[in-house]
Design an enzyme around this catalytic site. Sequence first.
Site: not given
Length: 121
Positions: A58, A101
């Site tokens: 990420h 996320h």
Amino acid sequence: MDMKVQIAGARLARQVMSTPPLSGLRNAETTPRCLVPDNASDEEWKTWVFRTFNPVSHPIGTCAMMRQDMGGVVDGKLKLYGAKNVRIVDASVMPTQVSAHLSSTLYGIAEKVADMIKAGL
Ligand SMILES: Cc1cc2nc3c(=O)[nH]c(=O)nc-3n(C[C@H](O)[C@H](O)[C@H](O)COP(=O)(O)OP(=O)(O)OC[C@H]3O[C@@H](n4cnc5c(N)ncnc54)[C@H](O)[C@@H]3O)c2cc1C
């Protein structure tokens, strides 16, 4: 700033897990207990963060939306500083992580910029 947040977060996590009722529900801390004692300095925490942490698929922030004099790459309309009409619309524009996320945040960013483009902004 990233490092300060990581260190504060790690310290807080240890404090939470060492405080009832959670402290009664866990076994002894396994990591980073042996490397980072309770009275560890910021430098000791920093060493552990550098050795241990990774962006876990990420990554963000390489073209951060921020004032240019602070190191930003795009403005609030995601237009590239120094170019006439080039926008960057992806995870690289996020200056900080808003949750673990990224996808839902990226859909939000894309929708917002699509509205700006349609409005001629
Ligand atoms: C293994 C893994 C698991 C993940 N799991 C989750 C999850 O469960 N939930 C979640 O929310 N996020 C998850 N993520 C994160 C999420 O997928 C990414 O943060 C997100 O896709 C980034 O979006 P983006 O548009 O910035 O980049 P990308 O999705 O990488 O899109 C970039 C696009 O640009 C294209 N491209 C690159 N170079 C060029 C070029 N020169 N010309 C034309 N096209 C080009 C690429 O082919 C790609 O289609 C995960 C990521 C990984 C790697």
